[in-house]
Design an enzyme around this catalytic site. Sequence first.
Site, PDB file in Angstrom:
ATOM      1  CG  LEU A  73     -20.078   3.602  24.582  1.00 56.91           C
ATOM      2  CD1 LEU A  73     -21.137   4.082  25.559  1.00 56.91           C
ATOM      3  CD2 LEU A  73     -18.691   4.056  25.043  1.00 56.91           C
ATOM      4  N   GLY A 128     -11.946   7.110  -6.622  1.00 54.55           N
ATOM      5  CA  GLY A 128     -12.012   5.654  -6.743  1.00 54.55           C
ATOM      6  C   GLY A 128     -13.347   5.047  -6.393  1.00 54.55           C
ATOM      7  CG  HIS A 150      -6.375   9.887  -2.689  1.00 54.65           C
ATOM      8  ND1 HIS A 150      -6.772  11.205  -2.805  1.00 54.65           N
ATOM      9  CD2 HIS A 150      -7.005   9.411  -1.587  1.00 54.65           C
ATOM     10  CE1 HIS A 150      -7.621  11.479  -1.830  1.00 54.65           C
ATOM     11  NE2 HIS A 150      -7.771  10.416  -1.072  1.00 54.65           N
ATOM     12  CB  CYS A 182      -7.094  11.518   3.223  1.00 56.56           C
ATOM     13  SG  CYS A 182      -7.565  10.004   2.422  1.00 56.56           S
ATOM     14  CG  HIS A 219     -14.669  14.316   4.528  1.00 58.43           C
ATOM     15  ND1 HIS A 219     -13.866  14.987   3.634  1.00 58.43           N
ATOM     16  CD2 HIS A 219     -14.042  13.153   4.781  1.00 58.43           C
ATOM     17  CE1 HIS A 219     -12.779  14.268   3.388  1.00 58.43           C
ATOM     18  NE2 HIS A 219     -12.864  13.140   4.069  1.00 58.43           N
TER      19      HIS A 219
HETATM   20  N1  GLN Z   1      -9.601   4.819  -3.531  1.00 56.19           N
HETATM   21  C1  GLN Z   1     -10.132   4.974  -2.224  1.00 56.19           C
HETATM   22  C2  GLN Z   1     -11.567   5.421  -2.296  1.00 56.19           C
HETATM   23  O1  GLN Z   1     -11.908   6.144  -3.159  1.00 56.19           O
HETATM   24  C3  GLN Z   1      -9.355   5.986  -1.418  1.00 56.19           C
HETATM   25  C4  GLN Z   1      -9.915   6.155  -0.035  1.00 56.19           C
HETATM   26  C5  GLN Z   1      -9.120   7.036   0.892  1.00 56.19           C
HETATM   27  O2  GLN Z   1      -8.308   7.791   0.456  1.00 56.19           O
HETATM   28  N2  GLN Z   1      -9.352   6.967   2.169  1.00 56.19           N
HETATM   29  O3  GLN Z   1     -12.364   5.056  -1.482  1.00 56.19           O
HETATM   30 ZN    ZN Z   2      -8.777  10.200   0.666  1.00 50.41          ZN
END
Ligand code: GLN
Ligand code: ZN
Length: 741
Positions: free
Chosen positions: A15, A421, A630, A632, A683
């Site tokens: 798919l 990163g 970090h 998200c 994004h």
């Molecule tokens: N250190 C990772 C990066 O920069 C963090 C990714 C994430 O937070 N999803 O890709």
């Molecule tokens: Zn992130």
Amino acid sequence: MTIVGFPRIGENRELKKALESYWASKSTKEDLLSVAKELRAKHWSYQNNLDFVSVNDFSLYDNMLDLAYMLGAVPARFKGLEGLELYFGMARGTKDATACEMTKWFNTNYHYVVPELSSKDTYKVDISKIAAEYKEALSLGYKPKISLIGLFTFIGLSKIEGCACVYENVKKAYIELVGELAKLDSKVVIEFNEPIFVKGKNDLYVHIKEVYDEIADLGVKAIVTTYFEHSTEATSILLDTKIEGLGLDFLYGSKNLESLEAIAKSGKKLYAGVIDGRNIWAADIETKLKLLKHISSIVPKGNITLSTSCSLLHVPFSKEQEVKMDKEILSWLSFAREKIGELELLEAAFRDEGNKKVLKALEQNKKLNLDRRNSSKIHDKGVQERLASLTVKEREGTFKERIKVQRKELGYPDLATTTIGSFPQTPELRKLRLDYKKGLIDNITYETGIKDYITECVKFQEDIGLDVLVHGEPERNDMVEYFGEQMKGFVFSQNGWVQSYGSRCVKPPIIYGDVSRPKAMTVEWAKFAQSLSKKIVKGMLTGPVTILNWSFVRDDLARKSVCKQLSLCIADEIDDLQKAGIKIIQVDEAAFKEGYPLRAENIKEYETWALECFKISTSVARKETQIHTHMCYSEFNDIIKTIEAMDADVISIETARSGNELLKIFKSTGYANEVGPGVYDIHSPRIPSVDEMYKQILALLEVLPKEQLWINPDCGLKTRKWEEVKPSLVNMIEAVKKARG
Ligand code: GLN
Ligand code: ZN
């Protein structure tokens, strides 16, 4: 016996391929639909021995989106489109209209498309998708059961604009839709998926009885199914309606057992979710039988239908293709197809106790589970002893003391600039890693390739004037897999894909045994990167909670214990990094929030051990080693106390898409540690202008003082192209200069 749903992406992700080829205009709508039809037929064939085959669990993108489409719940910006253009437009955006948002389906890693409901909308019901699939199933000789997202879950997960009339309007359309479905057959069976009920009471609870009575009156056999937790509150209401039966998850919601007496009294059918739809371990049939015996000591056997705890959407297709995996470990696993086999065995054992063939199969299953429990592959005495003597420590010094030392030692300015990163993962880079994995290139060639990338990446960051640098993560395919592959206790499937959203799939690592770290995992690359610059290069690790939440986790040990084992590995890595001269270390906890329990009453427990795990990892850091984390997310209102207690010196978060509104919680709670709110959205391919980021920084400065703020993008840059990253970061630095001035 039955299943709540089957994975639809296909044994070989057919798919996915068909969708992506259609989106790229390399194939026609007819091609796509014919692949879809073949997949349905194939997936039903595996359900041949069940009481029903599941219809409408299939989707070209997502079931929530399907329902929105079927109800005609189309956001105004897509007006004028129709058919697949409209459908995929809502999912992925068009050149004129942004896509609908996507978010996690309860506590799984599946993402659904969030419907947008407005009081201005009018609805127009279209059941043609279900009608066609229903007829397909009939024509192939199967007995269909329609899987449909329930009204309460649909509305509860939608974005709503306007008044209470939205509920009334959507309900009217929904009832009309079910009314149309009722005409498909004399007694259409519909399984209404209402996982929202496991979250406890909400405003719409008062309507449950009226809606499900109305639905039952339409002449359908209605089963209302909940999963991922218990749904005790809703159960008592549902038992008082005219529905035919109830589906309950007895694995992730054992409190559902308390409803058995009431179910028995009501005379309703019980769809007992006893085969795990979320995890990949072979069932221990004996234990399941005990559970069923208990259930059937209260609810009459004749009223019980065996089922999966939830849709099998959340597990891979079949383990048939796993030819490379260790045979012993493979024997412990069970994916979607194998789970149907387990259901059949369990059914036979439940209904036909003396059957010789069944007894033999039970013996085999018993042996398998015993072998697994006793296997030397699972148990690592060293790890267990270390865990037993573990005490959770705080970091040395208070934040105030630490930051003083760090500021002096590290010498970065206010509004320090950095990135999260990763840098762009180019096709050449992917090829390099793949070639190395396949053995097509030697160690030296591989290392040189990676080092070249790091060198270029560091140079670029120096050139544009970032304050704290990163190595760019070129050696990592995925932030969890990279670490999993280097730790003991993990295994990786070749084809264990699980749909994440739309055509996207993930292949979660499998944690089968005690976890340990045979040797340092990131130190060499970090050291190399640091050797290239006088500026500080951050070490980059994935946190224990995130590794846990993005893996299939062994079911013979508490999640918190598995997480503690992971924490020790990360602690050792941090220690090795600081000994190697790395002064800032980032511990990504991208999935920290994802592990939150669905029920409020369980949150405290999760927070306690998740927090402990983060501390086990980071408390080895010396005073002068700066720990970053970090996440998200932008929404911290409900977890700010926990974030505070994590006590990372610096936290970078995602605020680019939500402005500084959500940042205010950091101020109002008096959060003292440093914060790096994302100033632009990675994004999207858009390149943010200096001015726009300058304004964003000024907005941040209204909330937090300059000494507390870091300036960075809102996530890693690996999915972007260099052409986008370069100008974006240049503009970011420019904006910071302007703000400093
Ligand atoms: N250190 C990772 C990066 O920069 C963090 C990714 C994430 O937070 N999803 O890709
Ligand atoms: Zn992130």
